[in-house]
Write a protein that holds these residues in place. Structure first.
Motif, PDB file in Angstrom:
ATOM      1  N   ALA A 138       0.849  -1.193   0.000  1.00  0.00           N
ATOM      2  CA  ALA A 138       0.000   0.000   0.000  1.00  0.00           C
ATOM      3  C   ALA A 138       0.881   1.237   0.000  1.00  0.00           C
ATOM      4  CB  ALA A 138      -0.907   0.014   1.235  1.00  0.00           C
ATOM      5  N   ARG A 139       0.412   2.272  -0.641  1.00  0.00           N
ATOM      6  CA  ARG A 139       1.072   3.572  -0.582  1.00  0.00           C
ATOM      7  C   ARG A 139       0.005   4.646  -0.688  1.00  0.00           C
ATOM      8  NH1 ARG A 139       4.021   5.570  -6.005  1.00  0.00           N
ATOM      9  NH2 ARG A 139       3.301   7.525  -5.077  1.00  0.00           N
ATOM     10  N   CYS A 140       0.402   5.868  -0.484  1.00  0.00           N
ATOM     11  CA  CYS A 140      -0.529   6.986  -0.586  1.00  0.00           C
ATOM     12  C   CYS A 140      -0.678   7.418  -2.041  1.00  0.00           C
ATOM     13  CB  CYS A 140      -0.035   8.165   0.244  1.00  0.00           C
ATOM     14  SG  CYS A 140       0.079   7.839   2.014  1.00  0.00           S
ATOM     15  N   ALA A 141      -1.831   8.012  -2.348  1.00  0.00           N
ATOM     16  CA  ALA A 141      -2.059   8.559  -3.682  1.00  0.00           C
ATOM     17  C   ALA A 141      -1.074   9.692  -3.953  1.00  0.00           C
ATOM     18  CB  ALA A 141      -3.491   9.060  -3.790  1.00  0.00           C
ATOM     19  N   GLU A 142      -0.811   9.935  -5.215  1.00  0.00           N
ATOM     20  CA  GLU A 142       0.218  10.884  -5.624  1.00  0.00           C
ATOM     21  C   GLU A 142      -0.033  12.295  -5.093  1.00  0.00           C
ATOM     22  OE1 GLU A 142       3.719  12.109  -7.180  1.00  0.00           O
ATOM     23  OE2 GLU A 142       2.999  10.054  -7.350  1.00  0.00           O
ATOM     24  N   GLN A 143      -1.299  12.719  -5.021  1.00  0.00           N
ATOM     25  CA  GLN A 143      -1.590  14.093  -4.606  1.00  0.00           C
ATOM     26  C   GLN A 143      -1.413  14.302  -3.105  1.00  0.00           C
ATOM     27  OE1 GLN A 143      -3.859  11.908  -5.663  1.00  0.00           O
ATOM     28  NE2 GLN A 143      -5.811  12.089  -4.576  1.00  0.00           N
ATOM     29  N   VAL A 144      -1.268  13.210  -2.359  1.00  0.00           N
ATOM     30  CA  VAL A 144      -1.057  13.284  -0.919  1.00  0.00           C
ATOM     31  C   VAL A 144       0.445  13.385  -0.657  1.00  0.00           C
ATOM     32  CG1 VAL A 144      -1.465  12.095   1.271  1.00  0.00           C
ATOM     33  CG2 VAL A 144      -3.118  11.886  -0.593  1.00  0.00           C
ATOM     34  N   PRO A 145       0.884  14.184   0.317  1.00  0.00           N
ATOM     35  CA  PRO A 145       2.325  14.347   0.545  1.00  0.00           C
ATOM     36  C   PRO A 145       3.100  13.047   0.691  1.00  0.00           C
ATOM     37  CG  PRO A 145       1.145  16.028   1.739  1.00  0.00           C
ATOM     38  CD  PRO A 145       0.099  15.132   1.139  1.00  0.00           C
ATOM     39  N   CYS A 146       2.549  12.068   1.415  1.00  0.00           N
ATOM     40  CA  CYS A 146       3.294  10.810   1.566  1.00  0.00           C
ATOM     41  C   CYS A 146       3.372  10.060   0.243  1.00  0.00           C
ATOM     42  CB  CYS A 146       2.674   9.935   2.652  1.00  0.00           C
ATOM     43  SG  CYS A 146       0.978   9.387   2.345  1.00  0.00           S
ATOM     44  N   GLY A 147       2.398  10.259  -0.645  1.00  0.00           N
ATOM     45  CA  GLY A 147       2.449   9.640  -1.969  1.00  0.00           C
ATOM     46  C   GLY A 147       3.485  10.287  -2.857  1.00  0.00           C
ATOM     47  N   ALA A 148       3.560  11.619  -2.823  1.00  0.00           N
ATOM     48  CA  ALA A 148       4.571  12.327  -3.600  1.00  0.00           C
ATOM     49  C   ALA A 148       5.973  11.969  -3.115  1.00  0.00           C
ATOM     50  CB  ALA A 148       4.346  13.833  -3.507  1.00  0.00           C
ATOM     51  N   ALA A 149       6.139  11.846  -1.794  1.00  0.00           N
ATOM     52  CA  ALA A 149       7.439  11.459  -1.242  1.00  0.00           C
ATOM     53  C   ALA A 149       7.804  10.042  -1.668  1.00  0.00           C
ATOM     54  CB  ALA A 149       7.414  11.566   0.280  1.00  0.00           C
ATOM     55  N   ALA A 150       6.818   9.153  -1.685  1.00  0.00           N
ATOM     56  CA  ALA A 150       7.071   7.773  -2.104  1.00  0.00           C
ATOM     57  C   ALA A 150       7.541   7.727  -3.547  1.00  0.00           C
ATOM     58  CB  ALA A 150       5.808   6.935  -1.918  1.00  0.00           C
ATOM     59  N   SER A 151       6.937   8.548  -4.392  1.00  0.00           N
ATOM     60  CA  SER A 151       7.346   8.581  -5.805  1.00  0.00           C
ATOM     61  C   SER A 151       8.792   9.041  -5.950  1.00  0.00           C
ATOM     62  CB  SER A 151       6.413   9.502  -6.596  1.00  0.00           C
ATOM     63  OG  SER A 151       5.109   8.960  -6.675  1.00  0.00           O
ATOM     64  N   ARG A 152       9.184  10.041  -5.168  1.00  0.00           N
ATOM     65  CA  ARG A 152      10.570  10.517  -5.230  1.00  0.00           C
ATOM     66  C   ARG A 152      11.547   9.445  -4.758  1.00  0.00           C
ATOM     67  NH1 ARG A 152       8.166  15.018  -2.752  1.00  0.00           N
ATOM     68  NH2 ARG A 152       9.366  14.714  -0.823  1.00  0.00           N
ATOM     69  N   ALA A 153      11.185   8.744  -3.683  1.00  0.00           N
ATOM     70  CA  ALA A 153      12.060   7.701  -3.159  1.00  0.00           C
ATOM     71  C   ALA A 153      12.183   6.539  -4.142  1.00  0.00           C
ATOM     72  CB  ALA A 153      11.538   7.203  -1.816  1.00  0.00           C
ATOM     73  N   LEU A 154      11.067   6.131  -4.730  1.00  0.00           N
ATOM     74  CA  LEU A 154      11.094   5.024  -5.692  1.00  0.00           C
ATOM     75  C   LEU A 154      11.908   5.389  -6.924  1.00  0.00           C
ATOM     76  CD1 LEU A 154       7.358   3.968  -5.342  1.00  0.00           C
ATOM     77  CD2 LEU A 154       9.324   2.532  -4.750  1.00  0.00           C
TER      78      LEU A 154
END
Length: 265
Positions: free
Chosen positions: A151-167
């Motif tokens: 599970a991860r957060c949606a892109e528009q949510v801060p934790c989702g945007a951070a996950a995209s950068r980390a990945l």
């Protein structure tokens, strides 16, 4: 009186909920119980705060109330993007604390901030896994293993945007089984056993030590989120709002945040 928590509906604040919050707001007159703060700050202050701040701000709210008898803090915790939308649509609030500058920017761009936001904390991602790490997940690349449910957060949510950068930093392509609207939603999937892992904040795993473990990974350094806070332009209780923001940024407030795993700005 303990700080009161109001959970936000992700679809937005309904007219009835908005009216209820408005009724809870107060000016700088006497509190409902008739007591008066020694600092002159009284009434109710309504704080819209990122879901990842739930535990820390609830504690800070109680401490703030103890320091200012006659003040009641009401919280609305949800994803920062949802909160920003609610504020820009006219939801009654005195303070906004976001998990990322982007969502705060949408509020300031709309003219709904009173002054410039201040960064009060930073947060970093970890991989949340069930207690004992049964799937032996040790690195971000492990999340791409066949059959693993993440599970991860949606892109528009801060934790989702951070996950995209980390990945992206790890060059890992991840296909999650669910995209959540706030970080607590992603964490709950792990706690309920519905997924094998989730990308959440370090503070979230520290808040649930009986249920999950947090696996650190080096790529999270490329995805640290700044947390800004601001008094809102239409604050019904501006004096209490300013006092609350000041308390969050004070040594006692910072101590609560760092104990929870946040980093100093």
């Amino acid at each position: 009186m303990g700080a009161r928590v109001v959970r936000a509906a992700l679809a937005g604040v309904t007219a009835l909920a908005m009216a209820g919050l408005a009724g809870c707001g107060a000016g700088t007159g006497s509190s409902p119980g008739g007591s008066t703060s020694a600092s002159g700050v009284t009434g109710t202050v309504t704080v819209f705060a990122a879901a990842s701040l739930t535990e820390s701000f609830t504690r800070i709210g109680r401490d703030f109330e103890a320091a200012h008898p006659g003040v009641t803090v009401r919280f609305n915790f949800a994803g920062s993007s949802a909160l920003a939308t609610q504020i820009n649509q006219g939801a009654p609030a005195d303070v906004f604390a976001s998990a990322a500058p982007k969502n705060m920017q949408s509020v300031t761009d709309a003219g709904n901030a009173d002054g410039s936001p201040a960064t009060f904390a930073r947060n970093q991602l970890v991989i949340a896994v069930p207690k004992g790490n049964p799937k032996r997940i040790d690195a971000l690349a492990d999340l791409a293993r066949p059959g693993l449910k993440v599970a991860r957060c949606a892109e528009q949510v801060p934790c989702g945007a951070a996950a995209s950068r980390a990945l992206a930093a790890a060059r890992v392509t991840l296909t999650p089984v669910t995209l959540e609207q706030d970080v607590k939603g992603a964490l709950s999937k792990v706690k309920l056993g519905e997924v094998d892992a989730a990308l959440v904040y370090r503070t979230d795993t520290r808040a649930a030590p009986a249920d999950v473990d947090g696996v650190e990974f080096p790529e999270s350094a490329a995805a640290i989120n700044d947390y800004p806070i601001v008094v809102l332009r239409n604050a019904a209780n501006r004096a209490a709002a300013r006092a609350f923001v000041g308390y969050v940024r004070s040594d006692p407030g910072t101590s609560v945040l760092t104990a929870a795993g946040f980093q100093a700005p």
